[in-house]
Design an enzyme around this catalytic site. Structure first.
Site, mmCIF file in Angstrom:
data_model
loop_
_atom_site.group_PDB
_atom_site.id
_atom_site.type_symbol
_atom_site.label_atom_id
_atom_site.label_comp_id
_atom_site.label_asym_id
_atom_site.label_seq_id
_atom_site.Cartn_x
_atom_site.Cartn_y
_atom_site.Cartn_z
ATOM 1 N N LYS A 78 36.874 56.804 46.601
ATOM 2 C CA LYS A 78 37.562 55.960 46.128
ATOM 3 C C LYS A 78 38.779 57.237 45.487
ATOM 4 O O LYS A 78 38.319 57.999 44.423
ATOM 5 C CB LYS A 78 37.414 54.953 45.072
ATOM 6 C CG LYS A 78 38.302 54.014 44.517
ATOM 7 C CD LYS A 78 37.914 52.804 43.422
ATOM 8 C CE LYS A 78 38.509 52.141 43.173
ATOM 9 N NZ LYS A 78 38.277 51.062 42.435
ATOM 10 N N SER A 154 38.281 46.158 44.331
ATOM 11 C CA SER A 154 39.428 47.511 44.677
ATOM 12 C C SER A 154 39.472 48.767 45.509
ATOM 13 O O SER A 154 40.282 49.695 45.780
ATOM 14 C CB SER A 154 40.201 47.534 43.140
ATOM 15 O OG SER A 154 39.402 48.191 42.340
ATOM 16 N N SER A 178 34.709 45.063 42.177
ATOM 17 C CA SER A 178 34.931 46.186 42.895
ATOM 18 C C SER A 178 34.495 46.930 43.862
ATOM 19 O O SER A 178 34.954 47.351 45.095
ATOM 20 C CB SER A 178 36.418 47.061 42.646
ATOM 21 O OG SER A 178 37.446 46.405 41.852
#
Lengths: 449, 62
Positions: A78, A154, A178
């Site tokens: 990420k 996310s 997330s």
């Protein structure tokens, strides 16, 4: 065949000489180049460095040196994990002028020490504040199973990259869901470990009270292997004869028919009847939401004063509202958290693993981002964390597994254990996998071509 | 939730002023909308009675 191969299978092929690490890396880079334009999971490729590291693995093998367990295995992060020499942007342009990272994030370094090779940074909601991976600066990540639908967020780029078969293993973070939300919508395995079990050093923060670093994988074995490497701890035995219970009440409302049926099959297989309730679930969700808003807002307040216009407008307005929350609200939320923790710990005296839905339905459409709540359409972005947010509050470990054979787009299930009991999650997940109730959701033939 | 005695815009503006925070005009509507959401959640937490001995769940260790 590298696409969709597991991390452990890739490592075994390289170790045995069946494939070279460089050929694996070439295939991974070519696959991303060919297919990611439809999904948009990648924000930066470390192509040259990854190839150099793959050649180094091949050179070790040629010298007959012992290879570490994940030698040559490609992975992605990420876009908030530090990669040495690369500017960590956390999905924003706000940090673009900050210096490159002086060293890898702690869990990146541990994977690298185990031989794995970072290949790409992956798209996310700006500063991890969202459930959509709809980023004003870097674009929208689309669901590999149906590109007209949300990947979730996310950590949406991380889930999508595994679902699309680009990478066998990716890193994410989970503050309010997330990892679990995109794992559920993309049909891959995700783990939010116990708060504090994996080091967060080098992961750009969001909400210090709640942030957890974790990961996605295409197989349960990969998920487990990566966890123990990142935790720098020996593999724990999987406990047997676990006591499981299905969460009812809040967690049994608003389920799609397919998800309700899938949960029923899981409960039937495990011989569970009846449900257990988490006390004050709506207040737990509220407390988690408030703590996140206040801590995230306070973290960004100096930059918001100076350059609010550089933020994604949606993120900016959420952060500003959070920064202005009264202190009494934040402290009361943290007091409730203490109370809730006691209730949850009491519950785990009676049960080892709790079962709950991860998201109430299939991935919402991007052009109609709504879900049904109490019979009415409601904003998906505001409510995809309905079942994950309350469980975030006490910092429990949660494994999100992809449900098999639902006849729908991917649906996910949360397995929740007492702090530090990840091994119990792996054990129950293994049982469900063996029963054919859990497993990575394959892409249909056209999308996998 | 109790209805505030003044508008959300007045509330948001006053909070910003108390922090010497200049809210750009483009932010105001969004901040008000998000503040409303947070107020609903805050009411849930505020209305839950806790014993005085229940401490905040901070993790600071000296």
């Amino acid at each position: 065949m590298t696409r969709f191969a597991s991390a452990l299978a890739i490592a075994q092929d390289i170790r045995s000489g069946k494939r070279s690490a460089s050929s694996v890396m070439q295939t991974v880079l070519a696959t991303i180049d060919q297919h990611d334009s439809a999904i948009h999971s990648v924000t930066h490729l470390f192509a040259q460095q990854a190839m150099q590291q793959a050649h180094a693995v091949d050179a070790m093998l040629a010298r007959k040196e012992a290879l570490p367990p994940l030698a040559g295995v490609p992975f992605g992060v990420k876009d908030l994990f530090d990669i040495q020499g690369h500017v960590t942007t956390a999905g924003s342009i706000v940090l673009r002028n900050t210096p490159p990272a002086a060293q890898d994030a702690a869990i990146v370094a541990r994977l690298r020490a185990a031989g794995a090779i970072p290949v790409a940074t992956l798209n996310m909601d700006e500063f991890a504040y969202g459930f959509a991976t709809d980023n004003a600066h870097y674009g929208i990540t689309r669901n590999p199973h149906d590109t007209s639908r949300m990947a979730g967020g996310s950590s949406g780029g991380s889930a999508a990259a595994v679902a699309a078969g680009f990478l066998p293993l990716t890193l994410g973070t989970d503050t309010n869901g997330s990892i679990r939300v995109p794992a559920s919508l993309c049909g891959v395995w995700g783990l939010k470990p116990t708060l504090g079990r994996l080091p967060r050093a080098g992961a750009y923060p969001f909400s210090a009270s709640l942030d957890v670093v974790g990961h996605f994988a295409g197989t349960l074995d990969d998920l487990m292997a990566a966890f123990y490497i990142m935790a720098d701890s020996p593999v724990e035995p999987e406990p047997q004869n676990l006591r499981a219970a299905c969460l009812g009440g809040w967690f049994a409302q608003n389920l799609s028919p397919a998800l309700a049926a899938a949960i029923s099959r899981v409960c039937h297989h495990l011989g569970l009847s009846g449900t257990t309730e988490l006390p004050q679930t709506p207040t737990a969700r509220a407390a988690s939401f408030l703590i996140t808003a206040a801590e995230g807002g306070t973290l960004h307040l100096p930059r918001l004063r100076a350059a609010a216009e550089d933020y994604d407008p949606a993120t900016r307005d959420r952060l500003l509202a959070g920064a202005m929350l009264p202190a009494s609200t934040y402290v009361q939320a943290q007091r409730f958290r203490r109370w809730f923790r006691q209730q949850v710990h009491a519950l785990f005296e009676q049960v080892d693993v709790l079962i709950a839905p991860a998201v109430m339905c299939e991935a919402p459409r991007l052009d109609d981002p709504t879900i049904m709540l109490d019979g009415k359409p409601a904003s998906a972005r505001a409510n995809l964390g309905l079942y994950t947010q309350p469980i975030s509050l006490p910092g429990l470990p949660v494994l999100c597994l992809p449900l098999s054979n639902t006849g729908t787009l991917p649906l996910g299930l949360q397995l929740v254990a007492a702090p530090g009991r990840e091994a119990a999650l792996f054990s129950l997940a293994r049982k469900l996998e063996h029963a054919g109730l859990a497993g990575r959701c394959p892409l249909d033939t056209q999308q996998a071509a | 939730m109790t209805t505030p005695p003044f508008s959300d815009e007045v509330l948001v503006t006053a909070r910003a002023q108390s922090m010497e925070l200049a809210l750009p005009a483009a932010c105001v509507a969004g901040v008000i909308a998000n503040t409303r959401v947070l107020q609903n959640y805050a009411a849930l937490v505020r209305d839950f009675s806790l014993p005085d001995t229940c401490e905040p769940a901070g993790d600071y260790t000296p």
